[in-house]
Write an enzyme that holds these catalytic residues in place. Structure first.
Site, PDB file in Angstrom:
ATOM      1  CG  ASP A  95      45.368  29.578   6.029  1.00  0.00           C
ATOM      2  OD1 ASP A  95      46.352  29.748   5.276  1.00  0.00           O
ATOM      3  OD2 ASP A  95      44.542  28.660   5.844  1.00  0.00           O
ATOM      4  CG  HIS A 131      49.829  29.575   7.072  1.00  0.00           C
ATOM      5  ND1 HIS A 131      49.124  28.504   6.617  1.00  0.00           N
ATOM      6  CD2 HIS A 131      50.105  29.316   8.387  1.00  0.00           C
ATOM      7  CE1 HIS A 131      48.962  27.609   7.589  1.00  0.00           C
ATOM      8  NE2 HIS A 131      49.538  28.092   8.673  1.00  0.00           N
TER       9      HIS A 131
END
Ligand SMILES: *[C@@H]1O[C@H](CO)[C@@H](O)[C@H](O)[C@H]1NC(C)=O
Ligand SMILES: *[C@@H]1O[C@H](CO)[C@@H](O)[C@H](O)[C@H]1NC(C)=O
Ligand SMILES: *[C@@H]1O[C@H](CO)[C@@H](O)[C@H](O)[C@H]1NC(C)=O
Ligand SMILES: *[C@@H]1O[C@H](CO)[C@@H](O)[C@H](O)[C@H]1NC(C)=O
Ligand SMILES: *[C@@H]1O[C@H](CO)[C@@H](O)[C@H](O)[C@H]1NC(C)=O
Ligand SMILES: *[C@@H]1O[C@H](CO)[C@@H](O)[C@H](O)[C@H]1NC(C)=O
Ligand SMILES: *[C@@H]1O[C@H](CO)[C@@H](O)[C@H](O)[C@H]1NC(C)=O
Ligand SMILES: *[C@@H]1O[C@H](CO)[C@@H](O)[C@H](O)[C@H]1NC(C)=O
Ligand SMILES: *[C@@H]1O[C@H](CO)[C@@H](O)[C@H](O)[C@H]1NC(C)=O
Ligand SMILES: *[C@@H]1O[C@H](CO)[C@@H](O)[C@H](O)[C@H]1NC(C)=O
Ligand SMILES: *[C@@H]1O[C@H](CO)[C@@H](O)[C@H](O)[C@H]1NC(C)=O
Ligand SMILES: *[C@@H]1O[C@H](CO)[C@@H](O)[C@H](O)[C@H]1NC(C)=O
Length: 408
Positions: free
Chosen positions: A223, A246
Site C-alpha cells: 500500500d 502504492h
C-alpha cells in the site's frame, strides 16, 4: 571560573543521574504490557526506558505525557494476535477508524536501538481475507479492529530511528496531531506468507501534523509507501527505497463535505520506487452536491509539493494526479473538486512504467483547473511503446517538458 566548574560538575552529575527503567520480560508468553506501561510511568521525565528483551504485549501501550525520554528498543515488542482482546482495547483514533497498539505521546522523545516491533499481522490478514468484516479500517468495529503498531500522537520533538517493523495488521506508522517528528533508518516489511494479501499496509500516514521528516528508510509493503493525509504541512521525505508499494501519495483528500483538508510544503526527494502501483501520486475526491457527503465534496488545497529524483522500475503510474478519486466520472464532470491543486513540481523523474496503463507514463487529470504544474528532466519510458503523457485541465502546459495528449 570556579562557579563555572561547579556548574559543569553539577550538570554532568545531572546527566549521569538520568533515571533509567529497564523492563524485564516475564517469558512463557505472559503479557509484558503492564510492566512496559509501568516503566514509562516511573521514567516519564528526564529519563530512559530500556526495552532490551523479547516482550509479548497483550495490553494497550499508552505511554503519554513523556518529557525528555530516551527509549532504547534493542529487543522485540511483539503484539499478540489476540483479535478478540485487541479489537475492543486498542486505542480508537477516529480518523478512518484507525486504532493503535501503542500511543507514544509527549515532548522530546527519542526512540532508537535497532530493535523490532512485530505486529503479528499474518493472523489479522488471514482473518480479514476471510471475514470481509465491515469494520475493516479499525475502530468502527469492536470485534475486528486492526491496530497500528506505533502511533506518535499528540507529540512534539520526537526522533524515531533504527527500528525494524514487521507484520503490521494495518498502517505501520501513524503521525497523529504532532509536530517536529523525524524518522530515520526504519526498515518496514509487511509481507504475507499465505494466500491472503496484506491490507492497508502503508509505511506512514501523516495526519494533522507538521514538520515531519522521514528519511533513509526501506519499505516493503503493498500500500502507500508514505501517505500525506489531511493537514500534513512542512514535510520532508528523502532517501527512501520502496518495493511493492502504492507510491508516495498525497491524499486521499476532500472526502468529506464540510471538511477542509490541507497538504502543503512537501518535499519528496531521492526515491527508488520498485514494482509499485504508483510513483508520485496526488489523489483528491471530486465534488458532491450533498452537504453531508462522505464521498467527495470537501474543500481545501494541495500546494507547494515537489517530487524530485525519483527512479521508477515497473511502476503502473509513475506520475499521477487524480482529482476525481473514487468519484463517478459523471458526478465529477458536473461537480468538479472543491479542493484545489497548485504549485506541484516534478524534477528528474526517471525510469520505466510497468505497461499496465499501456504507453501512458504520466497522467495529470484535474476536474477543477490545476495551476502551476511543472516538470523538468522527465525521462520515463513504457515497455508498451513510445511513452505518452496525459493531461486534462492543467492551466498551462508550457512548463512541462513533455507533450500532453488528452485522455481517451
Ligand atoms: C468508520 O466507521 C463508521 C461506523 O461504523 C462507518 O460508517 C465508516 O464507514 C467507517 N469508515 C471507514 C473509513 O472505514
Ligand atoms: C490528543 O489530543 C486531543 C486534543 O488535545 C485530545 O482530545 C485527545 O484526548 C488526545 N489523545 C490522547 C490519546 O491522549
Ligand atoms: C525538533 O526536535 C529535535 C529533536 O527533539 C530537536 O533537536 C529540535 O530542536 C526540534 N526543532 C525545533 C524547531 O523545535
Ligand atoms: C483468501 O481468500 C481467498 C478468496 O476468498 C481464498 O481463496 C484463500 O484461501 C484465502 N486465504 C487464506 C489464507 O485464507
Ligand atoms: C538516495 O537514497 C539511497 C537509499 O535509497 C541512498 O543510498 C543514497 O545515498 C541517497 N542519495 C543521496 C544523494 O542522498
Ligand atoms: C522487490 O520485491 C520483489 C517481490 O517481493 C522481490 O522479488 C525483489 O527481489 C525485490 N527487489 C529488491 C531490489 O529488493
Ligand atoms: C485543517 O486545517 C484547517 C486550517 O487550520 C482547518 O480549518 C481544518 O478544519 C483542518 N482539517 C482537518 C481535517 O483537521
Ligand atoms: C515550499 O515548501 C518548501 C518545503 O518543502 C519550503 O521550504 C518553501 O518555503 C515553501 N514555499 C512556499 C512559497 O511556501
Ligand atoms: C508553507 O511554508 C511557508 C514558508 O515557510 C509558510 O509561510 C506557509 O504558512 C506554509 N503553508 C502552510 C499551509 O503551512
Ligand atoms: C536524478 O535522480 C537520480 C536518483 O533517482 C540521481 O542519482 C541523479 O543524480 C539525479 N540527477 C540529477 C541531475 O540530479
Ligand atoms: C515511436 O516513435 C517513433 C518516432 O516517432 C516511430 O518511428 C515509431 O513507430 C513509434 N513506435 C510506436 C510503437 O509507436
Ligand atoms: C512536442 O511536440 C512538438 C511538435 O510536434 C515537437 O516539436 C517537440 O519536439 C515535442 N516535444 C517533446 C518534448 O517531445
Amino acid at each position: 571560573m570556579l562557579a563555572n566548574f561547579v556548574a559543569l560538575v553539577l550538570l554532568s552529575a545531572l546527566a549521569v543521574a538520568r533515571r533509567t527503567c529497564k523492563v524485564s520480560a516475564i517469558g512463557g508468553g505472559e503479557d509484558d504490557g503492564p510492566a512496559i506501561n509501568a516503566a514509562f510511568e516511573r521514567c516519564s521525565k528526564n529519563a530512559k526506558v530500556v526495552l532490551d528483551k523479547y516482550y509479548v504485549v497483550d495490553t494497550l501501550l499508552l505511554t503519554k505525557d513523556l518529557d525528555d525520554v530516551e527509549v532504547e528498543l534493542s529487543g522485540t515488542v511483539q503484539y499478540t494476535p489476540d483479535i478478540a482482546k485487541w479489537s475492543p482495547q486498542s486505542l480508537f483514533l477516529t480518523y478512518q477508524n484507525a486504532t493503535t497498539f501503542w500511543f507514544l505521546s509527549g515532548n522530546n522523545i527519542h526512540l532508537y536501538g535497532g530493535g523490532t516491533i512485530d505486529g503479528n499481522g499474518q493472523v489479522w490478514w488471514d482473518t480479514f481475507n476471510n471475514s470481509h468484516n465491515a469494520g475493516t479500517a479499525g475502530g468502527s468495529s469492536t470485534t475486528f479492529a486492526r491496530p497500528i503498531p506505533l502511533t506518535v500522537g499528540n507529540a512534539s520533538n520526537v526522533v524515531v530511528e533504527n527500528i525494524r517493523q514487521i507484520g503490521s495488521p494495518f498502517w505501520n506508522n501513524f503521525v497523529y496531531q504532532s509536530t517536529n517528528v523525524t524518522y530515520k533508518q526504519i526498515s518496514i516489511r509487511s509481507q504475507s506468507y499465505s494466500s491472503s494479501p496484506t491490507a492497508n499496509s502503508d509505511g506512514w500516514d501523516i495526519y494533522r501534523s507538521s514538520h515531519v521528516t522521514i528519511q533513509d528508510s526501506v519499505v516493503i509493503n503493498d500500500d502507500d509507501c508514505v501517505s500525506f493525509k489531511p493537514n500534513s504541512t512542512d514535510i520532508i521525505v528523502a532517501n527512501m527505497f520502496c518495493n511493492g508499494s502504492h507510491g508516495v501519495s498525497v491524499g486521499s483528500l476532500g472526502q468529506y463535505a464540510g471538511e477542509m483538508d490541507i497538504v502543503a510544503n512537501v518535499s519528496v526527494t531521492n526515491i527508488t520506487m520498485l514494482n509499485a502501483q504508483n510513483g508520485a501520486r496526488i489523489k483528491v475526491f471530486g465534488g458532491n452536491p450533498s452537504p453531508v457527503s462522505t464521498a467527495g465534496g470537501g474543500t481545501g488545497f494541495v500546494r507547494n509539493i515537489t517530487f524530485k529524483d525519483f527512479h521508477m522500475v515497473n511502476v503502473d503510474n509513475p506520475i499521477l494526479i487524480d482529482q476525481c478519486y473514487s468519484t463517478p466520472a459523471d458526478v465529477c464532470a458536473q461537480f468538479p473538486s472543491n479542493l484545489s491543486i497548485s504549485d506541484v513540481h516534478y524534477i528528474n523523474v526517471t525510469g520505466t512504467s510497468s505497461g499496465k496503463e499501456g504507453a501512458v507514463v504520466v497522467d495529470l487529470e484535474c476536474s477543477d483547473t490545476c495551476q502551476d504544474i511543472t516538470a523538468e528532466d522527465t525521462h520515463l519510458s513504457s515497455p508498451s511503446g513510445n511513452a505518452t503523457f496525459v493531461c486534462k485541465n492543467i492551466a498551462s502546459t508550457t512548463q512541462l517538458d513533455f507533450n500532453c495528449t488528452l485522455p481517451e
